[in-house]
Design an enzyme around this catalytic site. Structure first.
Site, short mmCIF file in Angstrom:
data_model
loop_
_atom_site.label_atom_id
_atom_site.label_comp_id
_atom_site.label_asym_id
_atom_site.label_seq_id
_atom_site.Cartn_x
_atom_site.Cartn_y
_atom_site.Cartn_z
N HIS A 148 -4.20 1.06 7.49
CA HIS A 148 -2.87 1.67 7.53
C HIS A 148 -2.80 2.86 6.58
O HIS A 148 -2.33 3.95 6.95
CB HIS A 148 -1.83 0.60 7.16
CG HIS A 148 -0.42 1.10 7.10
ND1 HIS A 148 0.57 0.62 7.93
CD2 HIS A 148 0.18 2.03 6.31
CE1 HIS A 148 1.71 1.26 7.65
NE2 HIS A 148 1.50 2.11 6.66
N CYS A 159 5.93 -0.05 7.25
CA CYS A 159 5.60 1.08 6.39
C CYS A 159 6.78 1.40 5.48
O CYS A 159 7.93 1.42 5.95
CB CYS A 159 5.27 2.29 7.27
SG CYS A 159 4.79 3.74 6.34
N LEU A 160 6.51 1.66 4.21
CA LEU A 160 7.58 2.00 3.27
C LEU A 160 8.29 3.29 3.69
O LEU A 160 9.45 3.50 3.31
CB LEU A 160 7.02 2.16 1.86
CG LEU A 160 6.48 0.88 1.19
CD1 LEU A 160 5.83 1.22 -0.14
CD2 LEU A 160 7.59 -0.14 1.01
N GLY A 174 0.84 -1.19 0.00
CA GLY A 174 0.00 0.00 0.00
C GLY A 174 0.88 1.24 0.00
O GLY A 174 2.01 1.22 0.50
N HIS A 223 -2.51 7.30 6.88
CA HIS A 223 -1.51 8.19 6.26
C HIS A 223 -2.15 9.51 5.83
O HIS A 223 -1.50 10.55 5.84
CB HIS A 223 -0.89 7.53 5.03
CG HIS A 223 0.32 6.69 5.33
ND1 HIS A 223 1.44 7.18 5.93
CD2 HIS A 223 0.57 5.38 5.07
CE1 HIS A 223 2.35 6.22 6.04
NE2 HIS A 223 1.85 5.11 5.53
N GLN A 227 3.12 9.88 0.91
CA GLN A 227 4.39 9.15 0.92
C GLN A 227 5.26 9.44 -0.30
O GLN A 227 6.45 9.09 -0.31
CB GLN A 227 4.13 7.64 1.02
CG GLN A 227 3.57 7.24 2.37
CD GLN A 227 3.39 5.75 2.44
OE1 GLN A 227 2.38 5.22 2.00
NE2 GLN A 227 4.38 5.04 2.99
NI NI Z 1 2.77 3.29 5.51
#
Ligand code: NI
Length: 201
Positions: free
Chosen positions: A150, A107-108, A45, A154, A50
């Site tokens: 999640h 999380c990335l 995701g 964000h 991000q």
């Molecule tokens: Ni994340």
């Protein structure tokens, strides 16, 4: 186009993202870029903030639920779960959640760190718009529901470890103090490059 992923410490991850109002080609390009960036990063995701775009949009993979009876391969690993669908959710809103699911979360934007036992809803109902602006509702369960919760966070500037209770959160921040400080340093260095590139144009 693959975008650099903004890291913990970047203020864009802590802002409340703005609603998407223009359902145009630029939004389509953004969604394409987010899916490409997600696959490149090997994630499940990715939310607009991000990649430095504080808009209420995220992409999420719906995976086949892992079969607990699936044979383990010779390498000791279970096979990679199949991707059932790629979803793009614009202006999503979780309208209800139920049940309890405990699963790993990461999380990335916080690479190299994860939580083994994250508690989230087992099921969620979410309303959203597609890239044409049409309204939809979907019910998600299990892993996909977890990803939706999640990613929706964000859009409100919430990172997964914010969802821990106060004691666990303090333990988490303490255990990963050095890693988090390094991510903050990298986030700042990236922002400096972005700003000087912007100043040069
Ligand atoms: Ni994340």
């Amino acid at each position: 186009m693959i975008h650099p992923i903004r890291l913990y410490g970047d203020p864009v991850l802590r802002r409340r993202a703005a609603p998407v109002r223009a359902f145009d080609d630029a939004l389509r390009r953004l969604a394409d870029d987010m899916i490409e960036t997600l696959h490149d990063a090997g994630g499940v995701g990715l939310a607009g903030p991000q990649i430095g775009r504080p808009l209420r949009i995220f992409v999420a993979l719906e995976l086949e639920e892992p079969d607990p009876d699936a044979p383990v391969g010779e390498d000791g690993e279970r096979p990679e779960p199949k991707v059932l669908a790629e979803h793009v959710l614009v202006n999503p809103e979780i309208v209800s959640g139920s049940g309890r699911r405990v699963a790993p979360d990461g999380c990335l934007s916080v690479p190299g760190i994860w939580i083994e036992n994250m508690v989230r809803h087992q099921r969620v109902e979410v309303r959203y718009q597609d890239l044409d602006g049409a309204s939809h509702a979907l019910e998600a369960e299990g892993h996909f529901a977890h990803v939706i919760q999640h990613e929706a966070d964000h859009l409100d500037g919430v990172l997964y470890f914010d969802r821990l209770d106060a004691d666990d959160r303090a333990r988490f921040l303490d255990a990963y103090r050095a890693e988090l400080a390094e991510l903050q340093r990298r986030a700042k260095a990236h922002l400096k490059r972005v700003r000087s590139a912007e100043a040069a144009t």
